[in-house]
Write an enzyme that holds these catalytic residues in place. Structure first.
Site, PDB file in Angstrom:
ATOM      1  N   SER A  63      67.667  41.316 -49.218  1.00  0.00           N
ATOM      2  CA  SER A  63      68.737  40.811 -48.734  1.00  0.00           C
ATOM      3  C   SER A  63      69.729  40.317 -49.765  1.00  0.00           C
ATOM      4  O   SER A  63      68.989  40.356 -51.510  1.00  0.00           O
ATOM      5  CB  SER A  63      68.602  38.848 -48.412  1.00  0.00           C
ATOM      6  OG  SER A  63      69.918  38.238 -47.492  1.00  0.00           O
ATOM      7  N   ASP A  64      70.898  40.361 -49.651  1.00  0.00           N
ATOM      8  CA  ASP A  64      71.849  39.804 -50.815  1.00  0.00           C
ATOM      9  C   ASP A  64      73.138  39.133 -50.558  1.00  0.00           C
ATOM     10  O   ASP A  64      73.552  38.712 -48.626  1.00  0.00           O
ATOM     11  CB  ASP A  64      72.500  41.065 -51.139  1.00  0.00           C
ATOM     12  CG  ASP A  64      73.641  40.801 -53.016  1.00  0.00           C
ATOM     13  OD1 ASP A  64      72.301  40.874 -53.739  1.00  0.00           O
ATOM     14  OD2 ASP A  64      74.965  40.563 -52.939  1.00  0.00           O
ATOM     15  N   GLN A  65      73.915  38.203 -50.700  1.00  0.00           N
ATOM     16  CA  GLN A  65      74.921  37.253 -50.544  1.00  0.00           C
ATOM     17  C   GLN A  65      75.551  37.260 -51.398  1.00  0.00           C
ATOM     18  O   GLN A  65      75.835  36.606 -52.868  1.00  0.00           O
ATOM     19  CB  GLN A  65      74.159  35.654 -50.162  1.00  0.00           C
ATOM     20  CG  GLN A  65      75.893  34.624 -49.786  1.00  0.00           C
ATOM     21  CD  GLN A  65      74.991  33.593 -49.789  1.00  0.00           C
ATOM     22  OE1 GLN A  65      74.164  32.829 -50.676  1.00  0.00           O
ATOM     23  NE2 GLN A  65      74.334  33.510 -48.628  1.00  0.00           N
TER      24      GLN A  65
END
Length: 204
Positions: free
Chosen positions: A80-82
């Protein structure tokens, strides 16, 4: 001999690995009550020239899942990445107090879209999927004293956009618009549940 059908043993699910050492993502995934391990991906997070924040988040989430999956080919791996998206400009983790002040000053009174991507990869089965959960956040017109008080209190220097909505950071905001309340914290669980089910990890 009995004609009764002999029940078949359930197919064992694959091991689940979170490709992240983020305590926020670990806490979110723990809500599902599914055993999982963690492994830290080794991925260069530098944006490419002209790369949009949404594309950056998707690329990095998939890269993280793929990198960890190489070490655990039989497992289902979550990456995941934001990226905070301020009018098309990516804002990452500030790292320092000074950078966090500068970020929040730019964001006050603005709508910032937190582009949160999740990817699920299983090398053994060939499963691979990535999805994006954008969250539009309207920041209050914050005063400098409010920004300083918030940062000194919560010290969110490891958070994209210098704000933690699950804590005192909620006081910075006017409104949140999204379809998954966990996405802003860092891992969109609605999408994650759908993807790991499809990859062979039952949730319920």
């Amino acid at each position: 001999m009995s004609d009764a059908t002999i029940p078949q043993a359930p197919t064992p699910s694959r091991a689940l690995i979170l490709g992240s050492t983020s305590r926020y993502r670990q806490e979110l995934l723990s809500r599902l009550g599914i055993p999982f391990n963690t492994d830290s991906p080794n991925v260069d997070e530098t944006p490419q020239a002209g790369e949009r924040p949404a594309d950056l988040a998707r690329r990095l989430a998939l890269a993280k899942a793929r990198e960890v999956a190489q070490r655990h080919p039989q497992a289902v791996v979550i990456g995941s990445d934001q990226v905070a998206d301020l009018h098309g400009e990516p804002l990452g983790k500030p790292g320092t107090h000074e950078r966090a002040v500068a970020q929040l000053r730019r964001m006050r009174g603005q709508t910032v879209v937190f582009q949160t991507a999740v990817a699920v990869v299983c090398q053994a089965s060939g499963y691979e999927q990535v999805d994006l959960a954008p969250v539009a956040v309207v920041f209050r017109n914050l005063g400098d004293a409010e920004i300083e008080h918030y940062l000194r209190t919560e010290q969110p220097y490891d958070c994209a956009g210098s704000a933690k909505s699950e804590g005192l950071g909620i006081a910075l905001l006017e409104r949140i618009d999204n379809d998954d309340p966990t996405a802003l914290v860092g891992l969109p669980l609605i999408r994650t549940c759908r993807m790991i089910r499809a990859a062979g990890v039952p949730v319920l």
